[in-house]
Design a protein around this motif. Structure first.
Motif, PDB file in Angstrom:
ATOM      1  N   TRP A  50      -7.406  10.069   0.446  1.00 56.57           N
ATOM      2  CA  TRP A  50      -8.570   9.215   0.723  1.00 56.57           C
ATOM      3  C   TRP A  50      -9.262   9.654   2.015  1.00 56.57           C
ATOM      4  N   ALA A  51      -8.467  10.114   2.963  1.00 51.66           N
ATOM      5  CA  ALA A  51      -9.053  10.541   4.244  1.00 51.66           C
ATOM      6  C   ALA A  51      -9.835  11.845   4.105  1.00 51.66           C
ATOM      7  N   ALA A  52      -9.628  12.534   2.979  1.00 47.23           N
ATOM      8  CA  ALA A  52     -10.343  13.801   2.765  1.00 47.23           C
ATOM      9  C   ALA A  52     -11.383  13.658   1.661  1.00 47.23           C
ATOM     10  N   GLU A  95       0.805  -1.229   0.000  1.00 47.49           N
ATOM     11  CA  GLU A  95       0.000   0.000   0.000  1.00 47.49           C
ATOM     12  C   GLU A  95       0.839   1.280   0.000  1.00 47.49           C
ATOM     13  N   ASN A 120      -4.025   5.081  -5.277  1.00 51.24           N
ATOM     14  CA  ASN A 120      -4.057   4.154  -4.144  1.00 51.24           C
ATOM     15  C   ASN A 120      -3.206   4.564  -2.958  1.00 51.24           C
ATOM     16  N   PHE A 164     -13.957   8.513   6.367  1.00 49.86           N
ATOM     17  CA  PHE A 164     -12.661   7.932   6.010  1.00 49.86           C
ATOM     18  C   PHE A 164     -12.871   6.769   5.052  1.00 49.86           C
ATOM     19  N   SER A 165     -11.857   6.528   4.226  1.00 52.49           N
ATOM     20  CA  SER A 165     -11.996   5.474   3.229  1.00 52.49           C
ATOM     21  C   SER A 165     -11.467   4.151   3.779  1.00 52.49           C
ATOM     22  N   LYS A 190      -2.962  -2.159   8.920  1.00 47.07           N
ATOM     23  CA  LYS A 190      -3.087  -2.074   7.470  1.00 47.07           C
ATOM     24  C   LYS A 190      -3.172  -0.602   7.051  1.00 47.07           C
ATOM     25  N   PHE A 191      -2.448  -0.261   6.017  1.00 48.23           N
ATOM     26  CA  PHE A 191      -2.406   1.078   5.407  1.00 48.23           C
ATOM     27  C   PHE A 191      -1.571   2.097   6.198  1.00 48.23           C
ATOM     28  N   LEU A 247      -9.121   2.725   2.669  1.00 48.30           N
ATOM     29  CA  LEU A 247      -7.661   2.770   2.558  1.00 48.30           C
ATOM     30  C   LEU A 247      -7.044   3.554   3.720  1.00 48.30           C
ATOM     31  N   ASN A 248      -7.876   3.891   4.698  1.00 55.94           N
ATOM     32  CA  ASN A 248      -7.343   4.537   5.904  1.00 55.94           C
ATOM     33  C   ASN A 248      -7.299   3.535   7.045  1.00 55.94           C
ATOM     34  N   LYS A 267      -2.981   8.285   1.043  1.00 55.43           N
ATOM     35  CA  LYS A 267      -3.872   8.054   2.192  1.00 55.43           C
ATOM     36  C   LYS A 267      -4.539   9.338   2.678  1.00 55.43           C
TER      37      LYS A 267
END
Lengths: 464, 396
Positions: free
Chosen positions: A415-417, A150, A409, B67-68, B324-325, B70-71, A412
């Motif tokens: 993705w968190a926003a 990741e 991908n 949050f996604s 993870k991540f 992927l977080n 991070k």
């Protein structure tokens, strides 16, 4: 993927050869343009064993769709690139130290030392010159040795590159705590793997005077670090020279960005991205200025005539988040197939300051500030407003019909926003395509997959 | 009820009678996130610092709106708890740029308008250890002090700050003593019990914590919780707050004797120098304490710490984990893997989700690892086993 072995530096050497070939051809830009255009059916549809080693390069240069004047302007950039790559490979023989500098930092300060600066993430893009399966091969090597899947592939590629001896060993490394955790993490791994003295820029959270001062202090610390580790003194005249060049490059690129607000849009985003690569990799080269000037003049000529980069502009696209390394042809493909022009982009958009070169203090102060305004450094290091404010301004200024969000991908914090960004775009009433991909690794979503999603998006909105 | 049992009970809850009593007396409680935020400042303001944990989370369904997938699960659980009102008793929250996931808690907290009027602050902690970063940390501490003073109409004087530092140093000293007990052959406290203590003391008033720790040190005298053939384990990880997970490791034939986890040793490693200006001293301590991989230029410091602990605590095997991540710990584990190969120490690398279950799989992997370590101890082999099957090293 079938395991392949790579000779040391082979990816870099192939990239150098292709860039040299292109450089040579661009002495005859009309002929090159015609050849690129005529041979499109042979290489454009997809990569195969016959076109593998030149398709990516030709497509990056527009695949016969970029006017020859623009291609001619890119010639200087190609030279700057291969000169830097050659210098890096030969550095040991020349008894010159090699300094790795992360993508999101400019290498200007190294001009003031007798040293070869090298961007270790280069193979993310230039590894494709041998075929687009090569960067994933390098990334896979890093994963095989334990780098998490990741982690952002853009920096993971560097670990694979050094493990596979594809890039020169560094004498010093310069990393930074921006734009993301992957960068923080990978640069520690690189320090560990290479054993080279490493300097880490610490990016502040805010963009206020105290934050700029902190980054300026970091820059002074870098000078101390370089002087100590290279046993050299800083050459301030040389720094002044390179900063003046950077100012010129930034001026031309910012002007192009401004002109791209016009309807129809006179510039193509791939030129700005190409210029960004040159700026990041070898802004030290005097060739960066004629390249930026050439690109500016082409865009200005279209702007003055009220012409667009495509004959009939149908869709104006704002592309958000980093571009796709293995599919640089995306821009020309959209222009050609849909009349869709990317008018502004996360990376290609230049928004920085002109540096005051009147004194040592002003140079370092402004260089630090300019570093914090490089694409990605500018948007990624602080609160979400650094993303949404710029996004909103670009929507207001560039009149896009839609947004394409490159859901990389490894990103991070992006993705968190995402919820905030999604809601923001809804409020702006912007139709948005959220792509899910890995910008450097085609194993996640390949060129065909990306084309399919974009086509469906345009069709579903009645634009195609 | 024993003191240890009492703390174990507190560890499981978000709120406790001590906080209730303090709030009844008008004391404020400020939530915070990371071991890089100086708790002393809140204490000097007359507040109780409260470390935000995911303990007792009911899931991530609400957190996942913001949050996604992927977080990491830590932010998804804690934000879920925030949205469910589990932290409504807090008078404010100080966020931090710990990592890419946690820094977005500040953004999502503001955006979701969970409690728009509640005090919120973003604390910037540098990512490097250097004189410049110490100065920056001192500036950031001053800004936090100013913000608290302005918002809560309080005064944080150098004298009160010094008193708070002294109290927190006492707490650090006691925790160090508690950890030191596990250097011995006979170990009076399990790693899982120590984690429960840590989970509790980060949400208790420091004065209460000091009393508890003194009592526990007395209580465990002469206690022995390990079996003679238990493997002595060093646990290293980012966020790891499930006591049950540590119990699983220990029930599989080991005893965790030291750690470098978010809620572990880095909370009390290095005292604040009481002879210096309090702000300068705090900045120095919080920049230089046992680091987390978010600190870019301290790989060597962390590895030196690992080898020192290995020597001092007679570590027989290392378990290194990441959520993870988590890019930061992902990179750290890469370095651990190379280091284990180079210096031939048994290493189990695990990747997991916080409160993610999968105990069966984890148990099998841990048991197999321990079995192999014990067998190899007999035949003198060294090996590494990682979470994937990417490689296994074995050499005599």
């Amino acid at each position: 993927m079938k395991e392949k072995s790579l000779k040391p530096f082979i990816l870099l050497k192939v990239a150098i050869n292709r860039l040299k070939l292109l450089y040579f051809f661009l002495f005859f830009p009309r002929l090159t343009y015609t050849l690129f255009y005529l041979f499109r059916p042979f290489y454009e549809p997809k990569e195969n064993f016959l076109n593998r080693t030149f398709r990516y390069g030709i497509l990056t240069f527009g695949g016969g769709l970029t006017p020859f004047k623009e291609m001619k302007a890119m010639q200087a950039g190609a030279k700057a690139l291969f000169e830097n790559m050659e210098e890096a490979i030969k550095a040991k023989k020349m008894n010159k130290p090699v300094a790795w500098v992360e993508w999101i930092l400019n290498a200007e300060i190294l001009e003031a030392f007798d040293i070869v600066s090298f961007n270790p993430e280069l193979l993310n893009l230039f590894g494709n010159a041998k075929g687009i399966e090569y960067p994933p091969l390098v990334i896979a090597e890093a994963e095989k040795k334990g780098v998490p899947v990741e982690t952002c592939s853009a920096v993971k590629c560097t670990v694979g590159s050094i493990l596979l001896e594809q890039i020169p060993h560094p004498d010093i490394i310069i990393g930074a705590s921006h734009p993301c955790d992957s960068s923080i993490s990978i640069y520690q791994q690189l320090e560990y793997l290479t054993g080279s003295p490493t300097f880490s820029f610490d990016s502040p959270y805010w963009k206020d005077d105290a934050s700029y001062k902190y980054f300026e202090k970091n820059t002074w610390d870098l000078i101390d670090f370089l002087e100590k580790n290279l046993n050299q003194r800083m050459d301030w005249d040389k720094l002044k020279e390179v900063l003046e060049r950077t100012n010129k490059v930034n001026f031309y690129l910012q002007e192009i960005c401004e002109m791209n607000r016009a309807i129809p849009c006179p510039g193509t985003m791939i030129s700005l991205l190409y210029a960004w690569v040159i700026k990041e990799v070898c802004v030290r080269s005097p060739l960066a200025v004629p390249m930026a000037k050439g690109l500016y003049e082409v865009t200005k000529s279209r702007f003055d005539k009220g012409e667009g980069v495509v004959k009939k502009e149908k869709i104006r696209v704002l592309k958000w988040f980093p571009p796709i390394g293995f599919f640089t042809y995306l821009f020309k493909w959209m222009e050609h197939k849909f009349g869709a022009v990317v008018v502004a982009d996360f990376i290609g958009h230049v928004s920085t300051i002109q540096m005051d070169t009147s004194s040592k203090k002003s140079m370092i102060r402004d260089l630090a500030k300019a570093q914090m305004h490089i694409a990605m450094a500018r948007q990624c290091h602080g609160p979400v407003e650094f993303l949404t404010d710029e996004l909103g301004k670009l929507i207001d200024d560039y009149s896009p019909d839609c947004v394409m969000f490159m859901g990389h991908n490894g990103c991070k914090h992006g993705w968190a926003a995402l919820k905030i960004i999604q809601d923001f775009l809804k409020r702006k009433k912007m139709p948005t395509l959220y792509l899910n991909l890995d910008i450097m690794d085609k194993r996640h979503t390949n060129e065909e997959g990306i084309k399919k999603q974009i086509t469906e998006f345009f069709v579903s909105h009645g634009w195609a | 009820m024993s003191f240890l049992k009492k703390l174990q009970g507190i560890a499981k809850q978000d709120y406790n009678s001590y906080l209730e009593k303090a709030q009844a007396n008008g004391q404020k409680i400020i939530g915070y996130f990371c071991s890089y935020i100086p708790e002393e400042i809140f204490h000097a303001a007359g507040f109780i610092p409260y470390r935000i944990r995911a303990v007792g989370s009911q899931g991530t369904s609400k957190g996942d709106i913001y949050f996604s997938s992927l977080n990491c699960t830590f932010v998804r659980h804690t934000f879920d708890k925030m949205l469910r009102g589990k932290f409504d008793f807090l008078d404010g929250i100080v966020f931090m740029n710990g990592c890419d996931h946690t820094r977005r808690l500040y953004d999502n907290w503001r955006y979701s308008e969970i409690a728009p009027d509640k005090y919120k602050y973003m604390f910037f902690a540098p990512h490097v250890i250097s004189p410049s970063s110490e100065e920056k940390m001192a500036d950031e501490i001053k800004l936090l002090i100013e913000s608290l003073e302005k918002n809560f109409k309080v005064q944080i004087s150098p004298a009160t700050l010094k008193k708070s530092i002294s109290l927190y140093n006492q707490k650090r000293d006691l925790l160090t003593k508690l950890y030191d007990l596990r250097k011995n052959k006979d170990i009076p406290l399990k790693g899982s019990e120590v984690l429960a203590i840590m989970l509790a003391v980060v949400i208790l008033p420091v004065e209460i914590t000091i009393n508890f720790l003194q009592d526990i040190l007395e209580e465990v005298k002469g206690r022995k919780v390990n079996k003679d053939n238990d493997l002595r384990i060093f646990l290293t990880s980012g966020c790891c707050e499930e006591v049950e997970h540590l119990e699983l490791i220990e029930e599989s034939g080991s005893i965790i004797v030291n750690d470098n986890i978010c809620l572990g040793a880095k909370n009390f490693d290095t005292l604040v120098d009481e002879s210096l200006d309090p702000i300068v001293a705090l900045a120095q301590r919080y920049i230089n304490h046992l680091s987390c991989p978010r600190m870019m230029n301290d790989v060597k410091g962390r590895l030196d710490n690992l080898y020192k602990i290995k020597e001092d605590y007679k570590i027989e095997a290392i378990i290194a984990e990441k959520l993870k991540f988590c890019d930061l710990w992902g990179g750290e584990l890469f370095i651990y893997r190379q280091e284990a190969k180079k210096n031939k120490f048994p290493l189990l690398v695990l990747e997991r989700e916080l409160y993610g279950g999968a105990t069966g799989q984890l148990k099998t992997r841990i048991q197999a690892f321990f079995e192999k370590v014990k067998n190899n101890q007999t035949i003198g082999d060294n090996f590494i086993r990682t979470s994937g099957d990417n490689y296994q090293f074995s050499s005599k």
